[in-house]
Design an enzyme around this catalytic site. Structure first.
Site, PDB file in Angstrom:
ATOM      1  N   SER A   1       0.869  -1.180   0.000  1.00  0.00           N
ATOM      2  CA  SER A   1       0.000   0.000   0.000  1.00  0.00           C
ATOM      3  C   SER A   1       0.901   1.223   0.000  1.00  0.00           C
ATOM      4  O   SER A   1       2.086   1.128   0.346  1.00  0.00           O
ATOM      5  CB  SER A   1      -0.851  -0.019   1.285  1.00  0.00           C
ATOM      6  OG  SER A   1      -1.468   1.230   1.510  1.00  0.00           O
TER       7      SER A   1
ATOM      8  N   TYR B   1      -1.810  -1.247  10.414  1.00  0.00           N
ATOM      9  CA  TYR B   1      -1.800  -1.379   8.952  1.00  0.00           C
ATOM     10  C   TYR B   1      -0.482  -0.861   8.380  1.00  0.00           C
ATOM     11  O   TYR B   1       0.154  -1.504   7.544  1.00  0.00           O
ATOM     12  CB  TYR B   1      -2.991  -0.597   8.399  1.00  0.00           C
ATOM     13  CG  TYR B   1      -3.293  -0.791   6.931  1.00  0.00           C
ATOM     14  CD1 TYR B   1      -4.106  -1.849   6.503  1.00  0.00           C
ATOM     15  CD2 TYR B   1      -2.809   0.093   5.980  1.00  0.00           C
ATOM     16  CE1 TYR B   1      -4.405  -2.008   5.157  1.00  0.00           C
ATOM     17  CE2 TYR B   1      -3.106  -0.069   4.629  1.00  0.00           C
ATOM     18  CZ  TYR B   1      -3.914  -1.119   4.232  1.00  0.00           C
ATOM     19  OH  TYR B   1      -4.218  -1.278   2.898  1.00  0.00           O
TER      20      TYR B   1
HETATM   21  P1  NAD Z   1     -11.556  -6.097   0.422  1.00  0.00           P
HETATM   22  O1  NAD Z   1     -12.101  -5.950   1.804  1.00  0.00           O
HETATM   23  O2  NAD Z   1     -12.409  -5.759  -0.744  1.00  0.00           O
HETATM   24  O3  NAD Z   1     -10.999  -7.569   0.198  1.00  0.00           O
HETATM   25  C1  NAD Z   1     -10.243  -8.226   1.171  1.00  0.00           C
HETATM   26  C2  NAD Z   1     -10.207  -9.686   0.841  1.00  0.00           C
HETATM   27  O4  NAD Z   1      -9.453 -10.360   1.871  1.00  0.00           O
HETATM   28  C3  NAD Z   1     -11.584 -10.345   0.815  1.00  0.00           C
HETATM   29  O5  NAD Z   1     -11.622 -11.334  -0.190  1.00  0.00           O
HETATM   30  C4  NAD Z   1     -11.671 -10.989   2.198  1.00  0.00           C
HETATM   31  O6  NAD Z   1     -12.561 -12.092   2.257  1.00  0.00           O
HETATM   32  C5  NAD Z   1     -10.232 -11.429   2.362  1.00  0.00           C
HETATM   33  N1  NAD Z   1      -9.894 -11.702   3.755  1.00  0.00           N
HETATM   34  C6  NAD Z   1     -10.025 -10.897   4.833  1.00  0.00           C
HETATM   35  N2  NAD Z   1      -9.624 -11.560   5.934  1.00  0.00           N
HETATM   36  C7  NAD Z   1      -9.211 -12.780   5.540  1.00  0.00           C
HETATM   37  C8  NAD Z   1      -8.689 -13.910   6.204  1.00  0.00           C
HETATM   38  N3  NAD Z   1      -8.500 -13.928   7.543  1.00  0.00           N
HETATM   39  N4  NAD Z   1      -8.394 -15.012   5.476  1.00  0.00           N
HETATM   40  C9  NAD Z   1      -8.601 -15.034   4.142  1.00  0.00           C
HETATM   41  N5  NAD Z   1      -9.081 -13.989   3.447  1.00  0.00           N
HETATM   42  C10 NAD Z   1      -9.388 -12.882   4.148  1.00  0.00           C
HETATM   43  O7  NAD Z   1     -10.217  -5.210   0.442  1.00  0.00           O
HETATM   44  P2  NAD Z   1      -9.325  -4.617  -0.734  1.00  0.00           P
HETATM   45  O8  NAD Z   1      -9.434  -3.148  -0.630  1.00  0.00           O
HETATM   46  O9  NAD Z   1      -9.580  -5.283  -2.030  1.00  0.00           O
HETATM   47  O10 NAD Z   1      -7.876  -4.981  -0.186  1.00  0.00           O
HETATM   48  C11 NAD Z   1      -7.064  -5.978  -0.770  1.00  0.00           C
HETATM   49  C12 NAD Z   1      -5.611  -5.701  -0.417  1.00  0.00           C
HETATM   50  O11 NAD Z   1      -5.216  -4.446  -0.973  1.00  0.00           O
HETATM   51  C13 NAD Z   1      -5.381  -5.583   1.089  1.00  0.00           C
HETATM   52  O12 NAD Z   1      -4.134  -6.167   1.420  1.00  0.00           O
HETATM   53  C14 NAD Z   1      -5.329  -4.091   1.322  1.00  0.00           C
HETATM   54  O13 NAD Z   1      -4.572  -3.751   2.450  1.00  0.00           O
HETATM   55  C15 NAD Z   1      -4.664  -3.636   0.033  1.00  0.00           C
HETATM   56  N6  NAD Z   1      -4.887  -2.230  -0.290  1.00  0.00           N
HETATM   57  C16 NAD Z   1      -6.148  -1.728  -0.438  1.00  0.00           C
HETATM   58  C17 NAD Z   1      -6.310  -0.394  -0.745  1.00  0.00           C
HETATM   59  C18 NAD Z   1      -7.664   0.232  -0.968  1.00  0.00           C
HETATM   60  O14 NAD Z   1      -7.720   1.470  -1.091  1.00  0.00           O
HETATM   61  N7  NAD Z   1      -8.743  -0.519  -1.051  1.00  0.00           N
HETATM   62  C19 NAD Z   1      -5.192   0.445  -0.881  1.00  0.00           C
HETATM   63  C20 NAD Z   1      -3.924  -0.098  -0.695  1.00  0.00           C
HETATM   64  C21 NAD Z   1      -3.785  -1.441  -0.397  1.00  0.00           C
END
Ligand code: NAD
Length: 264
Positions: free
Chosen positions: A146, A159
């Site tokens: 991130s 985080y």
């Molecule tokens: P999201 O909430 O849409 O998806 C998260 C996914 O992780 C889901 O499929 C959920 O079921 C799964 N998950 C959560 N806990 C779990 C566990 N204990 N075991 C297995 N699966 C689990 O979130 P997202 O925004 O798509 O985030 C995905 C990645 O991208 C994350 O690592 C997040 O930190 C990173 N990220 C997101 C953003 C953003 O702005 N959305 C920005 C930077 C980084």
């Protein structure tokens, strides 16, 4: 099909039942990879996702429900990938959660869960897939870090710590594999409008008594100079590039796609 880079390869994308993980799984499937999905959600909905992905791209798609806080579950998922597909060629460590609170108010259980899911799970998956990747002398590990792996924001200590750690893990593993056909890199998105960020939008709308649209604009205005969200499709395209032969010498980078966030 014949010209797709990832034909015959298998991609495991953790946390791919939603958001960015699903976007990356779709992009890898479109490029010919068989996909192992993972993540939580309604069983019927996940089965529909699995079947749709297989039908749309003509690849094999399977699902494993490993909880990424549990090393035993992770081992079982990698064994499943080996039995079903002969191993994992592309590993995308994407599963992640967020919790916002100042450090003195941060619930201990949330801290532990964020470190386990956002950081330690990538150690477990990587240690388990690397021996087979080394044997094949080909592999791609992509860690979803991130902008918070590069800079901090108040209220996100767990985080930020996990994502900085994930970039450290990326660099160490990239050096350990530097003379092989395995590359290890991180992607650092800015704000992407997924359920993880929608919760922050909702919280802001409630806190400031503003509409959802106003809260989205305010969140972006704080951090993301483009004023636009990054999309899962754009991140999927970057992941496909990192899997390509052209990216063979891209090793140990933390590549931000963030609308200018960390340029400030
Ligand atoms: P999201 O909430 O849409 O998806 C998260 C996914 O992780 C889901 O499929 C959920 O079921 C799964 N998950 C959560 N806990 C779990 C566990 N204990 N075991 C297995 N699966 C689990 O979130 P997202 O925004 O798509 O985030 C995905 C990645 O991208 C994350 O690592 C997040 O930190 C990173 N990220 C997101 C953003 C953003 O702005 N959305 C920005 C930077 C980084």
């Amino acid at each position: 099909m014949a010209n797709k880079t990832l034909n015959g390869k298998t991609a495991l994308v953790t946390g791919s039942t939603s958001g960015i993980g699903l976007g990356i799984a779709r992009a890898l499937a479109a490029d010919g990879a068989n996909v192992l999905l993972n993540g939580f959600g309604d069983a019927g909905e996940i089965e529909r996702l699995r079947a749709d992905l297989a039908a749309e791209f003509g690849v094999q798609v399977a699902y494993h429900n490993a909880d990424m806080t549990k090393p035993d579950d992770i081992e079982a998922m990698i064994r499943y990938a080996e039995d079903k597909f002969g191993g994992v060629d592309v590993l995308v460590n994407n599963a992640g959660i967020q919790h916002v609170a100042n450090v003195e108010d941060f619930p201990v259980a949330k801290w532990d869960a964020i470190i386990a899911i956002n950081l330690s799970s990538a150690f477990h998956t990587s240690r388990l897939v690397l021996p087979r990747m080394r044997e094949k002398n080909w592999g791609r590990i992509i860690n979803l870090a991130s902008t918070h792996g590069l800079v901090a924001s108040a209220g996100k200590s767990a985080y930020v710590a996990a994502k900085h750690g994930l970039i450290g893990l990326t660099k160490a593993n990239a050096l350990e594999t530097a003379t092989t056909g395995v590359t290890v890199n991180a992607i650092c998105p800015g704000f992407v409008l997924t359920p993880l960020v929608q919760k922050q939008v909702d919280d802001r709308a409630t806190r400031d008594g503003i509409s959802n649209e106003q809260a989205k604009k305010a969140l972006l205005a704080d951090k993301q100079p483009s004023g636009e969200f990054v999309t899962p499709e754009e991140l999927g395209a970057l992941a496909v590039f990192l899997c390509s032969d052209a990216a063979r010498q891209v090793r140990g980078v933390a590549w931000n796609m963030d609308g200018g966030w960390v340029a400030q």
